[in-house]
Enzyme design. Structure first.
Site, mmCIF file in Angstrom:
data_model
loop_
_atom_site.group_PDB
_atom_site.id
_atom_site.type_symbol
_atom_site.label_atom_id
_atom_site.label_comp_id
_atom_site.label_asym_id
_atom_site.label_seq_id
_atom_site.Cartn_x
_atom_site.Cartn_y
_atom_site.Cartn_z
ATOM 1 C CD GLU A 204 -3.101 -1.034 0.569
ATOM 2 O OE1 GLU A 204 -3.194 -0.124 -0.289
ATOM 3 O OE2 GLU A 204 -4.000 -1.854 0.780
ATOM 4 C CB CYS B 110 -2.166 7.011 1.853
ATOM 5 S SG CYS B 110 -3.699 6.255 2.398
HETATM 6 P P1 NAD Z 1 8.564 4.381 4.645
HETATM 7 O O1 NAD Z 1 8.527 3.633 3.365
HETATM 8 O O2 NAD Z 1 9.701 5.269 4.909
HETATM 9 O O3 NAD Z 1 8.482 3.364 5.896
HETATM 10 C C1 NAD Z 1 7.420 2.444 6.057
HETATM 11 C C2 NAD Z 1 7.881 1.315 6.958
HETATM 12 O O4 NAD Z 1 8.892 0.555 6.290
HETATM 13 C C3 NAD Z 1 8.494 1.743 8.273
HETATM 14 O O5 NAD Z 1 8.042 0.875 9.290
HETATM 15 C C4 NAD Z 1 9.991 1.575 8.033
HETATM 16 O O6 NAD Z 1 10.724 1.361 9.219
HETATM 17 C C5 NAD Z 1 10.011 0.347 7.144
HETATM 18 N N1 NAD Z 1 11.185 0.175 6.288
HETATM 19 C C6 NAD Z 1 12.066 1.128 5.866
HETATM 20 N N2 NAD Z 1 12.986 0.568 5.038
HETATM 21 C C7 NAD Z 1 12.656 -0.740 4.926
HETATM 22 C C8 NAD Z 1 13.203 -1.832 4.184
HETATM 23 N N3 NAD Z 1 14.259 -1.687 3.388
HETATM 24 N N4 NAD Z 1 12.611 -3.050 4.285
HETATM 25 C C9 NAD Z 1 11.505 -3.212 5.051
HETATM 26 N N5 NAD Z 1 10.953 -2.220 5.783
HETATM 27 C C10 NAD Z 1 11.516 -0.991 5.708
HETATM 28 O O7 NAD Z 1 7.177 5.178 4.698
HETATM 29 P P2 NAD Z 1 6.668 6.221 5.813
HETATM 30 O O8 NAD Z 1 7.407 7.500 5.661
HETATM 31 O O9 NAD Z 1 6.622 5.568 7.129
HETATM 32 O O10 NAD Z 1 5.148 6.442 5.354
HETATM 33 C C11 NAD Z 1 4.701 7.498 4.549
HETATM 34 C C12 NAD Z 1 4.334 6.974 3.178
HETATM 35 O O11 NAD Z 1 3.341 5.947 3.308
HETATM 36 C C13 NAD Z 1 3.698 8.025 2.283
HETATM 37 O O12 NAD Z 1 4.261 7.952 1.005
HETATM 38 C C14 NAD Z 1 2.220 7.626 2.232
HETATM 39 O O13 NAD Z 1 1.537 8.011 1.059
HETATM 40 C C15 NAD Z 1 2.320 6.150 2.348
HETATM 41 N N6 NAD Z 1 1.066 5.598 2.855
HETATM 42 C C16 NAD Z 1 0.331 4.807 2.021
HETATM 43 C C17 NAD Z 1 -0.874 4.292 2.462
HETATM 44 C C18 NAD Z 1 -1.714 3.413 1.590
HETATM 45 O O14 NAD Z 1 -2.633 2.771 2.122
HETATM 46 N N7 NAD Z 1 -1.477 3.344 0.287
HETATM 47 C C19 NAD Z 1 -1.313 4.580 3.765
HETATM 48 C C20 NAD Z 1 -0.523 5.385 4.573
HETATM 49 C C21 NAD Z 1 0.669 5.889 4.114
#
Ligand code: NAD
Length: 486
Positions: A252, A286
């Site tokens: 997502e 999001c």
């Molecule tokens: P992010 O991708 O930086 O981190 C998300 C999660 O992934 C965190 O728990 C992080 O610790 C983990 N992570 C980081 N690197 C990783 C790796 N290499 N392998 C596995 N896990 C890893 O995102 P964020 O800044 O926490 O969230 C914001 C983003 O999420 C925005 O772009 C937003 O649009 C999106 N978002 C999407 C939805 C949806 O339903 N489509 C909902 C909410 C937020």
């Protein structure tokens, strides 16, 4: 928890229903005040191994539970959440910068998710796929195994709990990894569930950590599925890592939702709705409204009314106890991203009609926190950073259109397609436009608000698979076909 002061709270990883501390901790900064919160234990590789073993041990018995037994447990989770609403909301407010009002909405949303899948009509059931004189073929749904729930920071409880309830109702076990920016409420919530022994050992566990822990989850052969919510770049890395052990993956990811306002839209209603779509939770949604295209015949009036609405209803209020749906940017990293976009607008000389002021901490002692006033930018170029990139913060471009084909092609991006919205008094026109938009969900005459009853997924780079609704549960199950010869 009665009588416990907030500053006395302690946080633990929860493995096999027991509290686990760690020699390594990190501390989150309150985005409203920039004060340090509590030390938070970072799970070690050994903690992770123990959690995976415990989850796999739980498989033998948990997979044999009936749907109705699991749904009864979801109802218990909902009432447990309800009884801890105040504590969890206070923790959420401190770690995310949300007002108490918005934090309560996060907890209430999680309660609603439990109750949604506790309702038998909303869960998967066996059905006949095909039948003729020679054969009857049943479809039944079988749990995958251990799910790793890797979560973002913008709605800490709702977004992790969605993965929890989807996993549990389908008979899986789940290990949650909250975002390191907002770990506390999720850790406390799962600790409270463990304390009451609502679920069998190993069925629901939580580990705090960052990218390292996330990577371990994507690689471990004992994990059957990764449900990831976050950025597109990390989502791609998750999918590549999961391919090594052929894990099931749901992604997502980010969106850059277009909103199309037609000439015949009910302007007062549309303006209120668009303001909410763009500035609720300071745009950190999001499916926030991230680009607004207004028909040229009503463009100036719409922009004028939108500025009035935003100045009146989305103001910087420092006190989290004041009911407000606007707040600071939730962490320093995201604040820097939003600041870069504001700077780019200023450098390009774009017309900032309200806001644009970033509050820099340290200049005045009393001014702290990651705040940007709600900002509206009129007519930035289509290829500007603000229009092309996901801002995920309180800054909104408002552009004009005259030709339907043209606005649809500007709305449809090559690399994102999460949500979109259309405002028009002519529902046939709105639906015609909606059906031509490359987006997983389109809202007509309302701001983008996902619904538990509806499948939620992203087109193009905004995702892979989806969650919510009955269809969302399919990604947490194998579908087994049983063929009965006649
Ligand atoms: P992010 O991708 O930086 O981190 C998300 C999660 O992934 C965190 O728990 C992080 O610790 C983990 N992570 C980081 N690197 C990783 C790796 N290499 N392998 C596995 N896990 C890893 O995102 P964020 O800044 O926490 O969230 C914001 C983003 O999420 C925005 O772009 C937003 O649009 C999106 N978002 C999407 C939805 C949806 O339903 N489509 C909902 C909410 C937020």
């Amino acid at each position: 928890m009665a009588g416990l002061e907030m500053e006395d709270l302690k946080f633990h990883n929860i493995i096999n229903n027991t509290l686990r501390s760690s020699p390594t901790t990190h501390t989150v900064t309150n985005p409203r005040t920039e004060s340090a919160l509590w030390p938070c234990p970072i799970a070690s590789p050994a903690d992770f191994e123990d959690a995976v073993s415990s989850a796999n041990r739980a498989f033998k018995t948990w997979k044999l539970t009936t749907l109705s037994e699991r749904q009864t447990l979801l109802t218990k989770l909902a009432s447990h959440l309800e009884s801890h609403l105040s504590l969890l909301s206070q923790i959420l407010a401190l770690e995310s910068g949300k007002s108490l009002l918005l934090s309560e909405l996060d907890v209430r949303g999680a309660i609603a998710q439990c109750l949604h899948y506790a309702d038998p009509t909303n869960a998967l059931s066996d059905h006949i796929q095909f039948e003729d004189s020679s054969v009857k073929i049943i479809a039944t749904h079988v749990p995958l195994g251990v799910v790793a729930a890797i979560c973002p920071w913008n709605f800490p409880l709702i977004l992790s709990n969605l993965k929890v309830v989807s996993s549990l109702v389908t008979g899986n076990r789940v290990i949650v990894k909250p975002s390191p920016f907002t770990p506390y409420a999720v850790l406390k919530w799962i600790e409270l569930v463990a304390a009451e022994e609502i679920l069998p050992l190993g069925v629901l566990q939580v580990l705090n950590g960052g990218a390292d822990l996330g990577q371990q989850m994507t690689l471990h052969p004992g994990i059957a599925k990764v449900s990831f919510t976050g950025t597109i770049a990390v989502g791609k890395a998750v999918m590549a890592a999961c391919a090594k052990t052929l894990k099931k993956v749901t992604l997502e990811l980010a969106g850059n939702d277009a909103c199309i306002v037609c000439a015949d839209a009910d302007l007062p209603k549309a303006v209120k709705s668009v303001a909410g779509g763009a500035f609720f939770n300071a745009g950190q949604v999001c499916v926030a409204t991230k680009r607004v295209y207004v028909h040229e015949s009503v463009y100036e009036e719409f922009a004028r009314r939108l500025v009035e609405e935003v100045r009146g209803s989305y103001t910087v209020v420092e006190d989290a106890s004041v009911p407000s749906v606007f707040g600071p940017v939730s962490n320093k990293v995201q604040f820097e991203t939003v600041k870069r976009i504001v700077e780019d607008c200023k450098r390009g000389g774009y017309e900032i009609v309200t806001g644009g002021e970033v509050r820099e901490s340290g200049k005045e002692e009393e001014k702290k926190g990651f705040w940007l006033e709600p900002t509206i930018v009129k007519g930035p170029p289509e290829d500007s950073m603000l229009v092309r990139e996901e801002q995920f913060g309180p800054i909104l471009p408002v552009l004009s259109w005259s030709d339907e084909d043209d606005v649809i092609s500007r709305s449809n991006l090559a690399n994102a397609g999460l949500g979109a919205s259309v405002y028009s008094s002519d529902l046939a026109q709105a639906e015609r436009i909606a059906r031509r938009l490359d987006a997983g969900s389109v809202w007509i005459n309302q701001a983008e608000r996902p619904h538990m009853g509806a499948y939620f997924s992203g087109f193009k780079d905004s995702g892979f698979g989806g969650e919510m609704g009955k269809q969302g549960l399919l990604s947490y199950s194998y579908t087994q076909s049983i063929h009965f010869a006649k």
